[in-house]
Scaffold this active site. Structure first.
Site, PDB file in Angstrom:
ATOM      1  N   GLY A   1       0.823  -1.197   0.000  1.00 47.77           N
ATOM      2  CA  GLY A   1       0.000   0.000   0.000  1.00 47.77           C
ATOM      3  C   GLY A   1       0.860   1.252   0.000  1.00 47.77           C
ATOM      4  O   GLY A   1       1.989   1.253  -0.486  1.00 47.77           O
ATOM      5  N   SER A   2       0.332   2.299   0.586  1.00 50.38           N
ATOM      6  CA  SER A   2       1.026   3.585   0.598  1.00 50.38           C
ATOM      7  C   SER A   2       2.174   3.577   1.597  1.00 50.38           C
ATOM      8  O   SER A   2       2.202   2.781   2.542  1.00 50.38           O
ATOM      9  CB  SER A   2       0.047   4.704   0.967  1.00 50.38           C
ATOM     10  OG  SER A   2      -0.352   4.584   2.328  1.00 50.38           O
TER      11      SER A   2
ATOM     12  N   GLY B   1       2.487   1.985   5.342  1.00 46.57           N
ATOM     13  CA  GLY B   1       3.593   1.086   5.643  1.00 46.57           C
ATOM     14  C   GLY B   1       4.373   1.501   6.874  1.00 46.57           C
ATOM     15  O   GLY B   1       4.819   0.652   7.657  1.00 46.57           O
TER      16      GLY B   1
ATOM     17  N   GLU C   1       5.779  -3.543   0.773  1.00 46.69           N
ATOM     18  CA  GLU C   1       5.878  -3.154  -0.636  1.00 46.69           C
ATOM     19  C   GLU C   1       4.990  -1.924  -0.779  1.00 46.69           C
ATOM     20  O   GLU C   1       3.769  -2.027  -0.842  1.00 46.69           O
ATOM     21  CB  GLU C   1       5.429  -4.295  -1.533  1.00 46.69           C
ATOM     22  CG  GLU C   1       5.934  -4.173  -2.968  1.00 46.69           C
ATOM     23  CD  GLU C   1       5.137  -3.178  -3.779  1.00 46.69           C
ATOM     24  OE1 GLU C   1       5.641  -2.062  -4.010  1.00 46.69           O
ATOM     25  OE2 GLU C   1       4.010  -3.506  -4.161  1.00 46.69           O
TER      26      GLU C   1
ATOM     27  N   CYS D   1       1.840   0.511  -8.556  1.00 44.95           N
ATOM     28  CA  CYS D   1       2.985   1.026  -7.795  1.00 44.95           C
ATOM     29  C   CYS D   1       4.196   1.195  -8.710  1.00 44.95           C
ATOM     30  O   CYS D   1       5.107   1.973  -8.402  1.00 44.95           O
ATOM     31  CB  CYS D   1       3.312   0.111  -6.621  1.00 44.95           C
ATOM     32  SG  CYS D   1       3.482  -1.629  -7.067  1.00 44.95           S
TER      33      CYS D   1
END
Length: 517
Positions: free
Chosen positions: A247-248, A252, A269, A303
């Protein structure tokens, strides 16, 4: 459901995946533990309700964890090649349901049908990879400094692995983690994005079929649904040694701090602000293909999407014209219609973020090269369709340093040698994917060297977007440092153990220490 959407077979796809649009909501969890409120999933394609899913309460979560921890005791003792056979069967189920699941991914997330099919293919590919890996979970043998001793290391399963995934790849990233975790002897508890819950339920249904057919415990594969509060059940739980979160960067950092506070492991990630460097020796046709797909594929919601194009001043006018011409050919519309290149953004919040980025780049001194805007009218009723935009900007603009999850591409220039371009590329906080377009061997090797790209992925003459499962996937800096999928990424799902065996009748100590009694 509209006749237009129904003509693409969504109704039939939902039936094949065991999904029903019920006012009571679809039950979730390893053994249908779910008693919370309802999440309503609306498609960004046409704004229609796909279905309702019950969220997981704390009481439900405890039942799931009880089921998962019990299943782990059985699953971990099964030989890895036998676990591989189960994963093989899961891959076969995915082959059977590829079209249906691909359509659901496209309809619930908004990516093109071809990308939806590609995402399911990634799931199949990681299953194939994992099956082979099930016979290769190797350790090492070392020579001991003590006579009559043998040393080696081996890997054991961790236990319950928590997986938190994002909306943009609602099924593939889960499979990257789950297939490897299963091979390693772990069981999984998955919280998919609350923006794509039906994809999560569909995957749970497919996996449940496989485990039921093999008379295995249901708790090997578990699903919980809800927002970040449900995710916190996982991150705060000391019974879960590993959290894999996609995610963002903001998300994270929260996950990393929470998990580190209980000395757990995180596989992160996170965001990417990816660039393609275009040198004087670049092939313009290849550059345009890589840049356009990277910038507009999945409506810029990967991403690995291309956010920045760093072009040598001598090539700038040529590349700019080619890009403008290419953008004129883009077709925006229902992603289930394979004639279209670009589908919708995930929701109206994403549309607002897109609009703000275009406003900010102009406010900072940039100019819009290819106009953006929100589309309306027939076929765009959901309000989530936008036009891919290109802006001319400077590398130091705040908006250029920021990851905007939308189809906005920034054109930047550099002068002099490729070192200058690499410096521009590396100056952002994120470090996921990167690429260089050049036919100059020295430039290519410099880009891949220790003084080159600082990203986890560095490509030559292909774009930033898209990755094969054979290589480890992930990035550095604010991308989080995690690695998923191929190579030796499997090791994070296991605990490492060093063993020493003494097969003599004496007990010598290491380092020559004497301890006589």
């Amino acid at each position: 459901m509209s006749k237009t959407t129904a003509s693409f077979g969504i109704d039939n796809a939902l039936k094949q995946l065991g999904l029903k649009n019920s006012n009571e909501g679809t039950s979730t969890g390893s053994v249908n533990f779910s008693s919370g409120n309802l999440i309503e999933s609306y498609s960004p394609v046409d704004g229609k309700l796909i279905g309702k899913v019950k969220t997981t309460s704390k009481e439900d979560y405890e039942k799931v964890m009880k089921s998962a921890t019990a299943a782990f005791k059985t699953w971990r003792t099964m030989p890895a090649p036998q676990r591989g056979e189960i994963v093989r069967q899961f891959g076969e189920k995915l082959r059977e349901k590829k079209e249906a699941l691909g359509k659901l991914v496209s309809y619930e997330m908004g990516k093109s049908y071809q990308e939806g099919l590609g995402e399911v293919q990634e799931m199949i590919d990681i299953c194939d990879f994992a099956v082979g890996l099930s016979r290769q979970l190797h350790g090492l043998t070392m020579h001991s400094e003590r006579p009559g001793h043998r040393m080696y290391e081996q890997y054991h399963p961790l236990g319950v692995v928590g997986i938190i995934s994002a909306f943009n790849f609602p099924v593939a990233v889960w499979a990257w983690n789950t297939a490897l975790a299963w091979i390693c002897g772990d069981v999984c508890v998955w919280k998919p994005s609350e923006k794509t819950p039906m994809c999560g339920v569909a995957c749970q249904n497919i996996a449940a079929e496989v485990f039921a057919e093999n008379n295995l415990p249901e708790g090997i594969c578990n699903l919980i649904n809800g927002d970040y509060k449900v995710g916190e059940f996982l991150t705060k739980d000391p019974r879960i040694p590993l959290i894999s979160a996609t995610g963002s960067t903001r998300m994270g950092k929260i996950v990393a701090q929470e998990v580190a506070g209980r000395l757990g492991k995180s596989l992160l990630e996170l965001g990417g602000n990816n660039a393609i460097i275009v040198t004087p020796d670049a092939d313009v046709k290849m550059t345009v293909i890589g840049a356009v797909f990277g910038a507009v594929g999945t409506a810029g919601q990967r991403c690995t999407s291309t956010r920045r194009l760093i072009i040598h001043e001598s090539m700038y006018a040529t590349v700019k014209k080619a890009l403008v011409d290419a953008y004129k050919q883009l077709r925006i519309g229902n992603p289930l219609d394979e004639n279209n290149h670009v589908g919708p953004l995930i929701d109206k919040a994403a549309v607002s973020m897109y609009e703000n980025a275009l406003t900010q780049v102009v406010a900072e001194g940039g100019s819009i090269l290819v106009e953006g805007g929100v589309l309306s009218g027939e076929g765009y009723e959901s309000g989530c369709y936008v036009k891919p935009a290109i802006a001319e900007a400077e590398p130091f603009y705040k908006i250029v340093q920021h990851e905007t999850f939308a189809p906005v591409l920034y054109l930047l220039t550099y002068t002099g040698d490729v070192e200058n371009a690499i410096a521009i590329q590396n100056q952002v906080a994120q470090g996921l994917s990167s690429a260089i377009m050049t036919n100059n061997l020295r430039e290519a090797e410099h880009f891949l060297s220790v003084t080159g790209s600082d990203c986890g992925i560095a490509n030559v003459n292909i774009g930033t977007s898209g990755a094969e499962i054979g290589g480890a996937f992930g990035g550095e800096k604010d991308t989080g440092g995690g690695r998923e999928s191929g190579s030796d990424a499997w090791k994070i799902y296991m605990r490492r153990q060093t063993n020493t065996i003494n097969y003599t009748t004496e007990l010598p100590l290491s380092q020559g220490i004497k301890f006589d009694l």
